[in-house]
Write an enzyme that holds these catalytic residues in place. Sequence first.
Site, PDB file in Angstrom:
ATOM      1  N   SER A 188       6.580  -1.435   8.895  1.00 41.72           N
ATOM      2  CA  SER A 188       6.534  -0.426   9.946  1.00 41.72           C
ATOM      3  C   SER A 188       7.956   0.063  10.261  1.00 41.72           C
ATOM      4  O   SER A 188       8.613   0.619   9.389  1.00 41.72           O
ATOM      5  CB  SER A 188       5.817  -0.992  11.173  1.00 41.72           C
ATOM      6  OG  SER A 188       5.438   0.031  12.060  1.00 41.72           O
ATOM      7  N   HIS A 208       1.808   2.810   7.565  1.00 39.95           N
ATOM      8  CA  HIS A 208       0.442   2.898   8.118  1.00 39.95           C
ATOM      9  C   HIS A 208      -0.260   4.189   7.676  1.00 39.95           C
ATOM     10  O   HIS A 208      -0.978   4.817   8.461  1.00 39.95           O
ATOM     11  CB  HIS A 208       0.475   2.820   9.640  1.00 39.95           C
ATOM     12  CG  HIS A 208       1.284   1.697  10.196  1.00 39.95           C
ATOM     13  ND1 HIS A 208       1.027   0.380   9.891  1.00 39.95           N
ATOM     14  CD2 HIS A 208       2.378   1.695  11.019  1.00 39.95           C
ATOM     15  CE1 HIS A 208       1.914  -0.387  10.520  1.00 39.95           C
ATOM     16  NE2 HIS A 208       2.737   0.383  11.193  1.00 39.95           N
TER      17      HIS A 208
END
Length: 247
Positions: free
Chosen positions: A131, A166
């Site tokens: 992330s 993501h």
Amino acid sequence: MSDVPVPRRLALLGGGFSTDDDGLLDDWVLAQARAPRPKVCFVPTASGDAPAYVDRFLTVFRSRSDCEPRVLPLFRRELDDDALRSFLLAQDVVYVGGGNTANLLAVWRTHGVDRLLREAYAHGTLLCGISAGANCWAEGSHTDSFGPLTYLADGLGLLPGSVCPHYDSEPGRRPSYRAAVAAGRLPSGWAVEDGAGVLFTDGVPTEAVTRVRGAGVYRVEPVGDGGVSERALPCRLLGASLQARRS
């Protein structure tokens, strides 16, 4: 001293100890390290050094016999400048956690960690993260650091182009990233789905892997008048063979 250049390597992760129970992506990361029992430093800056995140890392990595886990806190800094440099340059793997990409970059620059990570990278330390910990290495990234999904034309620039994490799991990620690349707000880059990972050597992708069938890594580039192309990298499915590295 040898004049042979040291390969500079970094990995973008769509999982790991914080999200997965099988440990396959972490097995893969450790298999890339330059030492048989690497020193692995977790950097939780993007989460504000969240105690639960640190505890999760230590619980998982201390249970392994194939690495030496460490943590670098910056919100309650314990090392002076010289000790901080020595500490980071001694690590075989720097593993950066998720959270707020913009805040991470600001804190690192305040403490000079950005400069030290560049030095470690040049000397062969494997840099990786999930992330925000994937976003930070590129020239720019797709982020929710400011609330809504948007582009951040800022990063360490160790990886040319941009990164989007993501890519498959958060609503709006894919169309928003594609729009930013198409409009030139972000340069061409790499989109990573949850469950996948990609290793770069000297800025070039040298292996893409996945722990989940169907999850992948994509090269996203602008084409024509306001369009984008999306090309999937071949991904190797991780399995039980990597688990033999554990105790």
